[in-house]
Design a protein around this motif. Sequence first.
Motif, PDB file in Angstrom:
ATOM      1  N   GLY A   8      -8.709   4.338   8.117  1.00  0.00           N
ATOM      2  CA  GLY A   8      -7.321   4.406   7.668  1.00  0.00           C
ATOM      3  C   GLY A   8      -6.325   4.373   8.815  1.00  0.00           C
ATOM      4  N   PRO A  47      -6.921   4.302   3.715  1.00  0.00           N
ATOM      5  CA  PRO A  47      -5.683   4.928   3.263  1.00  0.00           C
ATOM      6  C   PRO A  47      -4.635   4.903   4.376  1.00  0.00           C
ATOM      7  CG  PRO A  47      -7.213   6.612   3.914  1.00  0.00           C
ATOM      8  CD  PRO A  47      -7.951   5.304   4.039  1.00  0.00           C
ATOM      9  N   ARG A  99       0.838  -1.187   0.000  1.00  0.00           N
ATOM     10  CA  ARG A  99       0.000   0.000   0.000  1.00  0.00           C
ATOM     11  C   ARG A  99       0.881   1.247   0.000  1.00  0.00           C
ATOM     12  NH1 ARG A  99      -4.023  -1.867   4.771  1.00  0.00           N
ATOM     13  NH2 ARG A  99      -4.839   0.245   4.619  1.00  0.00           N
ATOM     14  N   ALA A 116      -4.904   5.690  -3.205  1.00  0.00           N
ATOM     15  CA  ALA A 116      -3.998   4.784  -2.488  1.00  0.00           C
ATOM     16  C   ALA A 116      -4.708   3.905  -1.463  1.00  0.00           C
ATOM     17  CB  ALA A 116      -2.914   5.610  -1.786  1.00  0.00           C
ATOM     18  N   GLY A 117      -6.040   3.844  -1.512  1.00  0.00           N
ATOM     19  CA  GLY A 117      -6.783   3.016  -0.571  1.00  0.00           C
ATOM     20  C   GLY A 117      -7.325   1.756  -1.226  1.00  0.00           C
ATOM     21  N   VAL A 148      -7.113  10.788  -1.114  1.00  0.00           N
ATOM     22  CA  VAL A 148      -5.995   9.900  -0.792  1.00  0.00           C
ATOM     23  C   VAL A 148      -6.440   8.440  -0.906  1.00  0.00           C
ATOM     24  CG1 VAL A 148      -4.357   9.182   0.981  1.00  0.00           C
ATOM     25  CG2 VAL A 148      -4.881  11.603   0.692  1.00  0.00           C
ATOM     26  N   ALA A 149      -7.627   8.150  -0.358  1.00  0.00           N
ATOM     27  CA  ALA A 149      -8.142   6.786  -0.406  1.00  0.00           C
ATOM     28  C   ALA A 149      -8.421   6.351  -1.835  1.00  0.00           C
ATOM     29  CB  ALA A 149      -9.415   6.676   0.437  1.00  0.00           C
TER      30      ALA A 149
END
Length: 937
Positions: free
Chosen positions: A292, A271, A229, A256-257, A252-253
């Motif tokens: 996250g 995330p 991740r 990159a989530g 962000v999620a």
Amino acid sequence: MSLYLEYVKEIESRKTDLGLAPKPIDGAELLAQIIEQIKDSAHEHREDSLHFFIYNTLPGTTSAAGVKTKFLKEIILGDVFVKEITPTFAFELLSHMKGGPSIEVLLDLALSDDVSVAKPAAEVLKTQVYLYEADMSRLEKAFKAGNAVAKDILESYARADFFTKLPEIDEEIEVVTYIAGEGDISTDLLSPGNQAHSRSDRELHGKCLISPAAQAEIQALQKQHPAKRVMLIAEKGTMGVGSSRMSGINNVALWAGKQASPYIPFVNFAPVVAGTNGISPIFLTTVGVTGGIGLDLKNWVKKLDANGKPVLNESGDPVLEQTYSVETGTVLTINTKQKKLFSGDKELVDISSAFNPQAVEFMKAGGSYAIVFGKKLQTFAAETLGVALEPVYASSKEISHPGQGLTAVEKIFNKNAVGVASKTALHAGSDVRVTVNIVGSQDTTGLMTSQELESMAAMVISPIVDGAYQSGCHTASVWDSKAQANIPKLMSFMNKFGLITARDPKGVYHPMTDVIHKVLNDITVDEWALIIGGDSHTRMSKGVAFGADSGTVALALATGEANMPIPESVKVTFKGNMKSYMDFRDVVHATQAQMLKKFGDNVFQGRVIEVHIGTLLADQAFTFTDWTAEMKAKASICISQDDTLIASLEIAKSRIKIMIDKGMDNEPQVLQGLIDIANKRISDITSGEKPALRPDDNAEYFAELVVDLDAIDEPMIADPDVNNADVSKRYTHDAIRPISYYKGSKKVDLAFVGSCMVHKGDMQIISQMLRNIEKQNGKVEFKTPLVIAPPTYNIVDELKAEGDWDVLKKYAGFEFDDAVPKNTARTTYENIMYLERPGCNLCMGNQEKAEKGDTVLATSTRLFQGRVVEDTAEKKGESLLASTPVVVLSSILGRTPTLEEYKKAVEGINLTDFAPPLEQLTTAPSAPVAVKIADPS
């Protein structure tokens, strides 16, 4: 053209022009047409229609969700046959629809006499948590009538199977690092304010994360490390400072989530973010909402000399040295059991703060909402069944120190706490559930709040909320096509939900664009109140207020509750005398400067500033509380003298009455209810039945600061220090400089008086200064454009009634006209004074902006890169912050003034009548504040 063909046309446009996938469907009429095409086995669009129905329809309480659940019910009952959607698959789709219509359908099926559908419906219900009072009542009624399936469901809820049967979080999580920026990273980098209009379109808004180059780099890392991740990092800084943007963590999620559900488009969770100095408290809440991980890396530390003292550079700042590298592409391992970060076998840092029991529960459940609703559901089920509540969830952290008094924030939290087992008062560090008194939603995050409310299937505001307001201030400057498309829809939704709205969906009262914080400051009529607002500057001068993301605001609106730890406090008092030519804004700046000088580090960060303000009314005191967001404080509390507090409450009552007279009250008469609360509060203070809020004199503070008013002898400016050699020192609010630093020579390209940091007195100061300058110079000539945006309409109305507005109009080259609002943002400025519509204006930066590369001097709060002014290739934009008189004089001179020029310009003007409290604003140790003992969940 049919709705479907219009949708197809939009799909092609999004794909061709923006490179986007089809927009998720939230409308009932379009989905109804899609369903008809699915039923027609020979329809040319049937295959695409099936895909849109299954994979591209928003869940929750959207009108499309209602249509979708009805169709799935027909399939399950055999009334309709769709070969691609079996009854089993239909149940699976219902399980992903997160409440609202789906729960209603599942209850219909589970409580029916048809065993073949009742059992599978019950099994799906056992996994659901978004049940509201009406849903629970149906279950309770069926159980009491002897329904075995209802009993089975309730027993599952009492065990909290919906949580306990979820898989545990991975023991080891491999991450690959990505340096998102050096120094503090504001949420503006993750979700720029000038893209606020697109926040409800998650895929489109995701395109604004950092930069296209950064997005490509993140994708390249994912391709290179498919099993890992990507962790976004603020190197040498704090991640997520500034605004409380759910859209930031959503972006962000998204990049990159992990996908939350295969049937819900562009909603990702889990995330991983980090910072050398951890995560801003306001942003950490949004991390929890998405389940996250937020890490405090501590990978740069102060270099120490042989005596253990910090080594300083030429600027007097501590020299930092790296303890380990997190450069982009570094592979690290998060061990969630040991709560440590590793590089291979080498332990780098303890990260236990990221894995407290509550945070781990959020991660396991996929977000904090599921925990909040799960606890309520388990409690309901146990009470209905008449059984003891099983200790499933992590116990709330309850800390009580015998013999220790309470700070002001500790008293408020104890008053509002629910579900507490302790019989004694709780102190800082305790983790509690609290009721929320006042809630605020602002317009650029409001669309997301409404989406969150739909996703958690909420239909109406919680009855335990005293009052809630939906503002229109962040889109006040320009009534453009984006605002016209978004804002009426938002106001309609929130008005139906139960909020007082800035715009009347029926068009009866005049649109109000008043700054949200100012309205919340007025409708907070009890200094014991707890306030949640969808903006980082939710800082009231009465009660304790917390800026929050759109999701936490939605949760507060739906449930009337919030979960948070009781923060530590820093006590701020004053001594000495304020010089007549100084403005209170300079006292605020001096507080920051004197704190840094005394402690070296920012002791305000993440804590409540308890300021013993004494003689200042709520409007003026708000200047201090508002700035505490930039001090990185979690919140602030004003301790006022009784007479001052009563006067502030009387002013609040008069302004609420104006709102009522304009027709803004709703059917439950929320505004009148607030006046009643204010009257009761005034009566209780006057009679001594319930005195004004005071900390105990034996309360314990993290730190105490006494601000020396005698040491403040010239106006001060907060400078973004854009050319500091140390990148991490740029765009912070820590470079507080006296105006003599600039030697009367720093060129100013644009001046701005406005935002939440000013009040009626500031507008009066402007008119008095302009008259002074005209008297001294024979005329008023602006060498720099001066933009003025009053924060509220009531201020404008009062200025008109008292004559000051006529003075301002005399010198203005532009005056706003609500009958013909601007429909395009201004891109260039003349050397004149602009009287703009009440609202945020330049401070927000999403509509109006300074010209690129400008040096702006403003009364606002935002000096982040690109917020008020963007850079050019040749020059960095600067947003310097100062008091109203300094800003106005700089617009006349075209530069910062000398101290002598400043004193001459403000001669005879009463800037701020402030003196330290005449009495000690504490109480002797007394019986602890009563804690609400409720369900132990």
